[in-house]
Design a protein around this motif. Structure first.
Motif, PDB file in Angstrom:
ATOM      1  N   GLY A   1       0.841  -1.191   0.000  1.00  0.00           N
ATOM      2  CA  GLY A   1       0.000   0.000   0.000  1.00  0.00           C
ATOM      3  C   GLY A   1       0.874   1.238   0.000  1.00  0.00           C
ATOM      4  N   ALA A   2       0.220   2.377   0.157  1.00  0.00           N
ATOM      5  CA  ALA A   2       0.899   3.675   0.026  1.00  0.00           C
ATOM      6  C   ALA A   2       2.097   3.819   0.963  1.00  0.00           C
ATOM      7  CB  ALA A   2      -0.109   4.798   0.275  1.00  0.00           C
ATOM      8  N   GLY A   3       2.088   3.093   2.072  1.00  0.00           N
ATOM      9  CA  GLY A   3       3.173   3.223   3.055  1.00  0.00           C
ATOM     10  C   GLY A   3       4.525   2.842   2.501  1.00  0.00           C
TER      11      GLY A   3
ATOM     12  N   GLU B   1       8.521   6.692   2.151  1.00  0.00           N
ATOM     13  CA  GLU B   1       9.930   7.111   2.302  1.00  0.00           C
ATOM     14  C   GLU B   1      10.514   7.623   0.987  1.00  0.00           C
ATOM     15  OE1 GLU B   1      10.174   3.308   4.655  1.00  0.00           O
ATOM     16  OE2 GLU B   1      12.042   4.242   5.289  1.00  0.00           O
TER      17      GLU B   1
ATOM     18  N   PHE C   1      -2.366   8.071   1.921  1.00  0.00           N
ATOM     19  CA  PHE C   1      -3.733   8.596   1.811  1.00  0.00           C
ATOM     20  C   PHE C   1      -4.291   8.950   3.185  1.00  0.00           C
ATOM     21  CE2 PHE C   1      -4.501   8.275  -2.596  1.00  0.00           C
ATOM     22  CZ  PHE C   1      -3.708   7.238  -3.058  1.00  0.00           C
ATOM     23  N   ARG C   2      -3.938   8.126   4.201  1.00  0.00           N
ATOM     24  CA  ARG C   2      -4.505   8.303   5.534  1.00  0.00           C
ATOM     25  C   ARG C   2      -3.384   8.528   6.547  1.00  0.00           C
ATOM     26  NH1 ARG C   2      -6.746   4.742   2.417  1.00  0.00           N
ATOM     27  NH2 ARG C   2      -8.942   5.048   1.823  1.00  0.00           N
TER      28      ARG C   2
ATOM     29  N   TRP D   1      -6.036  12.369   2.046  1.00  0.00           N
ATOM     30  CA  TRP D   1      -7.465  12.576   2.382  1.00  0.00           C
ATOM     31  C   TRP D   1      -7.649  13.479   3.597  1.00  0.00           C
ATOM     32  CZ3 TRP D   1      -8.459  11.799  -2.081  1.00  0.00           C
ATOM     33  CH2 TRP D   1      -8.345  10.592  -2.790  1.00  0.00           C
TER      34      TRP D   1
ATOM     35  N   HIS E   1      -5.339  -1.291  -8.482  1.00  0.00           N
ATOM     36  CA  HIS E   1      -6.027  -0.002  -8.641  1.00  0.00           C
ATOM     37  C   HIS E   1      -5.582   0.741  -9.881  1.00  0.00           C
ATOM     38  CE1 HIS E   1      -6.825  -0.015  -4.028  1.00  0.00           C
ATOM     39  NE2 HIS E   1      -7.572  -0.881  -4.688  1.00  0.00           N
TER      40      HIS E   1
ATOM     41  N   THR F   1       0.040  -0.878   4.344  1.00  0.00           N
ATOM     42  CA  THR F   1      -1.370  -0.636   4.023  1.00  0.00           C
ATOM     43  C   THR F   1      -2.192  -0.563   5.303  1.00  0.00           C
ATOM     44  OG1 THR F   1      -3.327  -1.402   2.805  1.00  0.00           O
ATOM     45  CG2 THR F   1      -1.841  -3.110   3.630  1.00  0.00           C
ATOM     46  N   SER F   2      -3.165   0.337   5.305  1.00  0.00           N
ATOM     47  CA  SER F   2      -3.990   0.551   6.507  1.00  0.00           C
ATOM     48  C   SER F   2      -5.109  -0.479   6.617  1.00  0.00           C
ATOM     49  CB  SER F   2      -4.604   1.963   6.474  1.00  0.00           C
ATOM     50  OG  SER F   2      -5.384   2.093   5.291  1.00  0.00           O
TER      51      SER F   2
ATOM     52  N   ASN G   1       4.626  -2.478   9.016  1.00  0.00           N
ATOM     53  CA  ASN G   1       3.891  -1.223   9.143  1.00  0.00           C
ATOM     54  C   ASN G   1       4.512  -0.452  10.309  1.00  0.00           C
ATOM     55  OD1 ASN G   1       1.733   0.782   9.464  1.00  0.00           O
ATOM     56  ND2 ASN G   1       0.579  -0.580   8.105  1.00  0.00           N
TER      57      ASN G   1
ATOM     58  N   ALA H   1       9.305   0.519   6.172  1.00  0.00           N
ATOM     59  CA  ALA H   1       9.422  -0.560   5.182  1.00  0.00           C
ATOM     60  C   ALA H   1      10.855  -0.713   4.662  1.00  0.00           C
ATOM     61  CB  ALA H   1       8.470  -0.269   4.019  1.00  0.00           C
TER      62      ALA H   1
HETATM   63  N1  APR Z   1       6.762   2.010   6.315  1.00  0.00           N
HETATM   64  C1  APR Z   1       5.735   1.133   6.493  1.00  0.00           C
HETATM   65  N2  APR Z   1       4.430   1.509   6.607  1.00  0.00           N
HETATM   66  C2  APR Z   1       4.170   2.828   6.542  1.00  0.00           C
HETATM   67  C3  APR Z   1       5.186   3.810   6.360  1.00  0.00           C
HETATM   68  C4  APR Z   1       6.525   3.345   6.239  1.00  0.00           C
HETATM   69  N3  APR Z   1       7.556   4.194   6.071  1.00  0.00           N
HETATM   70  N4  APR Z   1       4.595   5.043   6.345  1.00  0.00           N
HETATM   71  C5  APR Z   1       3.261   4.828   6.506  1.00  0.00           C
HETATM   72  N5  APR Z   1       3.004   3.510   6.636  1.00  0.00           N
HETATM   73  C6  APR Z   1       1.699   2.845   6.793  1.00  0.00           C
HETATM   74  C7  APR Z   1       0.676   3.602   7.631  1.00  0.00           C
HETATM   75  O1  APR Z   1       0.811   3.252   9.003  1.00  0.00           O
HETATM   76  C8  APR Z   1      -0.640   3.065   7.043  1.00  0.00           C
HETATM   77  O2  APR Z   1      -1.034   1.860   7.696  1.00  0.00           O
HETATM   78  O3  APR Z   1       1.144   2.764   5.496  1.00  0.00           O
HETATM   79  C9  APR Z   1      -0.284   2.753   5.588  1.00  0.00           C
HETATM   80  C10 APR Z   1      -0.841   3.748   4.590  1.00  0.00           C
HETATM   81  O4  APR Z   1      -2.241   3.637   4.615  1.00  0.00           O
HETATM   82  P1  APR Z   1      -3.118   4.391   3.496  1.00  0.00           P
HETATM   83  O5  APR Z   1      -2.616   5.777   3.320  1.00  0.00           O
HETATM   84  O6  APR Z   1      -4.550   4.161   3.850  1.00  0.00           O
HETATM   85  O7  APR Z   1      -2.742   3.629   2.140  1.00  0.00           O
HETATM   86  P2  APR Z   1      -3.389   2.312   1.547  1.00  0.00           P
HETATM   87  O8  APR Z   1      -3.650   1.306   2.608  1.00  0.00           O
HETATM   88  O9  APR Z   1      -2.535   1.899   0.404  1.00  0.00           O
HETATM   89  O10 APR Z   1      -4.796   2.833   0.950  1.00  0.00           O
HETATM   90  C11 APR Z   1      -5.540   1.895   0.191  1.00  0.00           C
HETATM   91  O11 APR Z   1      -7.094   3.654  -0.393  1.00  0.00           O
HETATM   92  O12 APR Z   1      -7.454   5.824  -1.051  1.00  0.00           O
HETATM   93  C12 APR Z   1      -7.417   4.522  -1.494  1.00  0.00           C
HETATM   94  O13 APR Z   1      -6.955   3.754  -3.651  1.00  0.00           O
HETATM   95  C13 APR Z   1      -6.347   4.337  -2.538  1.00  0.00           C
HETATM   96  O14 APR Z   1      -4.875   2.454  -2.889  1.00  0.00           O
HETATM   97  C14 APR Z   1      -5.378   3.340  -1.904  1.00  0.00           C
HETATM   98  C15 APR Z   1      -6.264   2.621  -0.906  1.00  0.00           C
END
Ligand code: APR
Length: 247
Positions: free
Chosen positions: A25-27, A31, A37-38, A44, A121, A190-191, A215, A233
C-alpha cells in the motif's frame, strides 16, 4: 501459551518457501516522499475523496479531478522508488513463484525492477477513453484544455480505480489465486481499510499462508500476522534481504 515466532524463525521458513505473495500500500512509497492517503499529512486529510476520487466526481466535475490527478502525477515524477521497492525486486529473483500485488498507482515497483506485478487499482501513467474504452500509456503532466479528449471526441479518464468503480477483474483474480497458493504473504504499508484489497491477507491466512506484516503501527491485519515488523518498510525489507543473503 502461544509459541513465539521470531524474525529468525521467519527467515528460516521463508528461505524454504516455494510460493510467496506480497501486498503493498501507500506506506511503501512514503519514504520516497509520496504522501500516504490516511494518517498524519495524508492526502485525504487535505482533500475529500468525494471531490476528486469517485466516479460521480469524474462525471460531474472532470476538470477538478484532472487538476488533482495531474498534481499526483507530478508528485510521482518528482519522487522515485526507495530501497523497499528495490528490496522486493531482489526477493522476486529468489523465489520460483513470487507475486507482487499492489494498491499503488505510482509505477514504482516496476521502475525498481519488479516484474510480476498485479496492479489492483491501475497505473497513473495510463488513460482510458470514457466513451470508446481505448486505453493507452499517457505520460502527460499537463494539457491545453481539461478534460483531455480521445481521438473519438470522448473524455479521457485516468486509468486508475476510482471509488465506486470495479477493479480490473483479471488483476483481482490473479491476486486471489496468488493469495490462495502462497506460503507467505508480506503485507507492507497498508492501513487494511479498502476492499477488496484488504481481504487478500484473510484469503492467504485461510488457505494456510503465514502473514508477515510491515507497518509503523498495528492495523486490522495484525491479528492475522505470525510476525509484525513495526518499523519503516525500507528498514524491515533491508533486514529481510540481508538475512536471506541477497544484499
Ligand atoms: N513504512 C511502512 N508503513 C508505513 C510507512 C513506512 N515508512 N509510512 C506509513 N506507513 C503505513 C501507515 O501506518 C498506514 O497503515 O502505510 C499505511 C498507509 O495507509 P493508506 O494511506 O490508507 O494507504 P493504503 O492502505 O494503500 O490505501 C488503500 O485507499 O485511497 C485509497 O486507492 C487508494 O490504494 C489506496 C487505498
Amino acid at each position: 501459551m502461544t509459541m513465539s515466532y521470531d524474525f529468525m524463525d521467519f527467515i528460516r521458513e521463508f528461505s524454504q518457501a516455494k510460493s510467496v505473495a506480497v501486498l503493498t500500500g501507500a506506506g511503501i512509497s512514503a519514504e520516497s516522499g509520496v504522501p500516504t492517503f490516511r494518517g498524519k499529512g495524508g492526502i485525504w486529510e487535505e482533500i475529500s475523496i468525494e471531490e476528486v476520487a469517485t466516479i460521480s466526481a469524474f462525471e460531474t466535475n472532470p476538470v477538478r479531478v484532472w487538476e488533482w490527478f495531474l498534481d499526483l502525477r507530478k508528485t510521482f515524477k518528482n519522487c522515485s522508488p526507495n530501497s523497499a521497492h528495490t528490496s522486493l525486486a531482489k526477493l522476486e529473483e529468489r523465489f520460483d513463484d513470487f507475486t507482487l500485488i499492489t494498491q499503488n498507482i505510482d509505477n514504482y515497483h516496476q521502475e525498481a525492477g519488479s516484474r510480476n506485478v498485479v496492479e489492483l487499482h491501475g497505473n497513473a501513467w495510463w488513460s482510458r477513453c470514457w466513451s470508446c474504452g481505448a486505453r493507452f500509456e499517457d505520460k502527460a503532466l499537463g494539457f491545453d484544455s481539461l478534460p483531455p479528449r480521445c481521438d473519438c471526441g470522448g473524455r479521457l479518464k485516468p486509468d486508475v480505480v476510482f471509488f465506486g468503480e470495479a477493479l480490473p477483474i483479471g488483476e483481482l483474480e490473479r491476486a486471489i489465486q496468488a493469495a490462495q497458493r502462497c506460503e507467505f504473504m508480506l503485507v507492507i504499508g497498508t492501513s487494511a481499510i479498502v476492499a477488496p484489497a484488504t481481504s487478500l491477507p484473510y484469503c492467504a491466512y485461510q488457505s494456510g499462508g503465514k502473514i508477515i506484516e510491515v507497518n509503523l503501527e498495528p492495523t486490522g491485519h495484525s491479528s492475522l500476522a505470525s510476525l509484525s515488523l513495526f518499523e519503516p518498510a525500507t528498514k524491515a525489507l533491508e533486514r529481510i534481504v540481508e538475512a536471506m543473503g541477497l544484499d
